[in-house]
Design an enzyme around this catalytic site. Structure first.
Site, PDB file in Angstrom:
ATOM      1  N   GLU A 168      -5.333  -8.402   0.161  1.00  0.00           N
ATOM      2  CA  GLU A 168      -6.072  -8.069   1.382  1.00  0.00           C
ATOM      3  C   GLU A 168      -7.510  -7.746   1.042  1.00  0.00           C
ATOM      4  O   GLU A 168      -7.790  -7.137  -0.003  1.00  0.00           O
ATOM      5  CB  GLU A 168      -5.490  -6.829   2.083  1.00  0.00           C
ATOM      6  CG  GLU A 168      -4.272  -7.086   2.913  1.00  0.00           C
ATOM      7  CD  GLU A 168      -3.780  -5.824   3.623  1.00  0.00           C
ATOM      8  OE1 GLU A 168      -4.608  -4.992   4.045  1.00  0.00           O
ATOM      9  OE2 GLU A 168      -2.552  -5.692   3.753  1.00  0.00           O
TER      10      GLU A 168
ATOM     11  N   GLU B 139       0.809  -1.228   0.000  1.00  0.00           N
ATOM     12  CA  GLU B 139       0.000   0.000   0.000  1.00  0.00           C
ATOM     13  C   GLU B 139       0.839   1.272   0.000  1.00  0.00           C
ATOM     14  O   GLU B 139       0.866   2.029   0.984  1.00  0.00           O
ATOM     15  CB  GLU B 139      -0.976   0.007   1.181  1.00  0.00           C
ATOM     16  CG  GLU B 139      -2.010  -1.098   1.106  1.00  0.00           C
ATOM     17  CD  GLU B 139      -3.242  -0.829   1.972  1.00  0.00           C
ATOM     18  OE1 GLU B 139      -3.279   0.169   2.704  1.00  0.00           O
ATOM     19  OE2 GLU B 139      -4.195  -1.633   1.885  1.00  0.00           O
TER      20      GLU B 139
HETATM   21  C1  NOJ Z   1      -4.312  -2.221   4.914  1.00  0.00           C
HETATM   22  C2  NOJ Z   1      -3.011  -2.530   5.557  1.00  0.00           C
HETATM   23  O1  NOJ Z   1      -2.149  -3.151   4.671  1.00  0.00           O
HETATM   24  C3  NOJ Z   1      -3.133  -3.296   6.850  1.00  0.00           C
HETATM   25  O2  NOJ Z   1      -1.913  -3.184   7.523  1.00  0.00           O
HETATM   26  C4  NOJ Z   1      -4.292  -2.772   7.677  1.00  0.00           C
HETATM   27  O3  NOJ Z   1      -4.371  -3.371   8.921  1.00  0.00           O
HETATM   28  C5  NOJ Z   1      -5.573  -2.991   6.899  1.00  0.00           C
HETATM   29  N1  NOJ Z   1      -5.499  -2.272   5.656  1.00  0.00           N
HETATM   30  C6  NOJ Z   1      -6.827  -2.550   7.637  1.00  0.00           C
HETATM   31  O4  NOJ Z   1      -6.815  -1.191   7.830  1.00  0.00           O
END
Ligand code: NOJ
Length: 583
Positions: free
Chosen positions: A400, A205
């Site tokens: 994710e 991200e």
């Molecule tokens: C994206 C992130 O990569 C992760 O670290 C985070 O916990 C989740 N989103 C939820 O916010």
């Protein structure tokens, strides 16, 4: 690939053990880093950043995975997990971030042990090289007075730059300290673990840890880097070029035989779906603009659009401080494309454009615990199609997707109907995208294996498919009422944390972290059904998986956990389930 993911800072704990250096998240959360390699705090109590929302929470102990990794892998095996995505903590490997200061053998060994344990349990690991925990030794901070920007005397982290003639910062890119150190660290990981791990993500991200790191919740959020129009763009530019350098190294290692053609390198970026509120062309354009300015910011240069590897035109037209790639850099980006398109996705919002401004709304969408998380599986399908149409035929690796709640009681927590609905519908729409729309989607990874440190929200938002008992307690190395606050806007230390940091149930205690227990949620049972377990499930799940999670409490670990009825014990003897086949 069906699996789950985690990240080092969110689960490992043991923040000052095993030779680990300080990270920018330790500093940001106000952890005591005095004496740690790379620390910028000389005297405890160390300041806590004013932007941190759940003040007092740190990753100091988190899920204690550093010490519980064997139990955790045994649990994953019991769950029938086949793919597991985790990140390596850079400051565990290179404590100050600078190779010249030496590498940490203990840290290197930890990930060898973890990887071996996974592979011996039949679980394929995927590694994220950078999931936000920059070694603090690569970023200086003046707590009393902001340091000058673009000054080579100082460590500038991802903001490494020089001043252009017109007074705008020019990212140093491939010549920056941070990119060179990142390359050296990544190369070390590839040499160490390359024969065991095939799939490698450079960054997680890029948008989140740059766009939100100037006052919107993420570290470092510090002066002189708080102007959100300027600094995220500088950092983002350096990140793209650091990614490029690692891909180039990866290809070189594949050519020399150090890595094989089966090894894959990718980057994971994130985008929530933006649906035009109406069919008006302004609304459609605004939604498209937001996606281009989020996902496109990083993916247009890296994956290319119609053979061009540059920022989206819509960004170039509207953003004053967008840096420029040289012809040579664009050529190298084109020659060194990743093997897969990593994609994190959570929710959807509606976009309307009026009078020079856009607004986002969520009418009709169910909200998770997070302020930004609204569920709409159709949005996921639309995004998958957008990626396919925009970037072409890259395999898409969903790395994710997930849902937050705030359920503090393990028995209530396991009945996570919101998350269950989320996975049920998101998996279904992924399948529709694959089967009906021809999207080349090759993976779906749920976020996350277990509740963990949710960045600026501390432990208040739970994303786990396993509920976690954190054993709240006082952590002497976490902020207390006396902790000074670093005001990210003024760039000075001002006032004390007070009551905010004195709250209960904020931090997992270091007193008995080995005793944390993890508890099966309905959503995890649903996922197990998806990936098919050889050991866990003894019959077709459809009939009774609700019952399994409501009537029986499947827990992992040896310790106690607190329910509204009192303290309960989790131990093999106390397990009330006939479903767990002993490991
Ligand atoms: C994206 C992130 O990569 C992760 O670290 C985070 O916990 C989740 N989103 C939820 O916010």
């Amino acid at each position: 690939m069906l699996g789950v993911g985690t990240a080092a800072y969110q689960i490992e704990g043991a923040y000052n053990e095993g030779g680990r250096g300080a990270s920018i998240w330790d500093t940001y959360t106000g952890a005591n880093t005095v004496g740690m390699p790379g620390s910028v705090c000389k005297e405890a109590p160390c300041p806590l950043n004013s932007v941190m929302s759940d003040k007092g929470a740190t990753g100091n102990v988190a899920n204690n995975h550093y010490h519980k990794y064997k139990e955790d892998v045994a649990m994953m095996k019991d769950l029938g997990l086949k793919y597991y995505r985790f990140s390596v903590a850079w400051p565990r490997i290179v404590p100050t971030g600078h190779m010249k200061d030496g590498v940490n053998k203990e840290g290197i060994q930890f990930y060898h042990d973890l990887i071996d344990e996974l592979i011996n349990s039949g679980i394929t690991p995927l590694i994220t090289i950078y999931h936000w925990d920059l070694p603090q030794g690569l970023l200086d901070i003046g707590f009393e007075k902001a340091l000058p920007a673009c000054d080579p005397q100082y460590q500038q982290g991802w903001y490494d730059c020089t001043w252009g003639e017109d007074g705008t910062p020019i990212p140093t890119g491939m010549k920056s300290t941070v990119a060179k150190e990142f390359l050296a660290y990544a190369e070390l990981l590839l040499q160490e673990y390359g024969d065991k791990v095939k799939a490698w993500a450079t960054f997680n991200e890029a948008w989140t840890f740059t766009a939100l790191a100037s006052g919107y919740g993420k570290a470092p959020s510090q002066q002189p880097y708080m102007d959100v129009d300027i600094w995220p763009k500088v950092a983002g530019h350096n990140v793209i070029l650091a990614h490029l350098m690692v891909v180039m190294k990866f290809r070189e290692m594949q050519k020399s035989g150090a890595l094989t053609p089966e090894h894959k390198v990718f980057i994971t970026n994130n985008q929530d779906w933006r649906e035009p509120l109406t069919e008006k062309k302004e609304d459609i354009a605004a939604a498209h603009y937001l996606i281009e300015g989020g996902l496109g910011w990083f993916c247009d240069p890296i994956f290319g659009v119609d053979g061009v590897h540059d920022y989206p035109k819509s960004m170039r037209k509207t953003l004053k401080y967008l840096p420029k790639f040289s012809e040579e850099e664009m050529k190298l980006l084109k020659e060194n494309k990743p093997d897969a398109f990593g994609l994190n996705h959570y929710g959807t919002s509606f976009v309307a454009y009026d009078n020079g401004k856009y607004t986002t709304t969520h009418a009709g969408l169910v909200q998770g615990k997070s302020s930004w998380l609204f569920r709409a599986a159709w949005g996921y399908r639309k995004l998958l199609n957008w990626v396919k149409n925009h970037y072409g035929e890259y395999p898409i690796w969903g790395t994710e997707a997930g849902w937050s709640d705030g359920l503090e009681d393990p028995l209530a927590g396991k009945q996570d109907s919101g998350r269950l609905t989320y996975y049920q519908t998101y998996l279904l729409e992924s399948l529709n995208a694959i089967k009906e729309d021809g999207v080349k989607m090759e993976s779906f990874m749920a976020w996350s294996l277990m509740d963990n440190f949710e960045w600026e929200m501390g432990y208040a938002e739970r994303f786990g498919c396993m509920w976690n008992e954190f054993l709240w307690d006082k952590d002497p190395n976490a902020p207390s009422a006396d902790t000074p606050i670093y005001n990210a806007y003024s760039g000075k230390v001002e006032g004390k944390c007070g009551d905010d940091c004195a709250r209960q149930r904020v931090a997992p205690g270091p007193q008995r972290p080995k005793d944390q227990t993890r508890h099966m949620r309905n959503s995890m049972l649903r996922l197990i059904e998806t990936w098919g377990s050889p050991t866990m499930i003894t019959g077709p799940m459809q009939d009774d998986f609700f019952q399994a999670a409501t009537d029986q409490n499947i827990c992992f670990g040896h310790g106690t956990y607190e329910t509204s009825d009192g303290i309960e014990e989790c131990s093999p003897e106390a397990l009330s389930t006939k479903r767990v086949v002993p490991a």
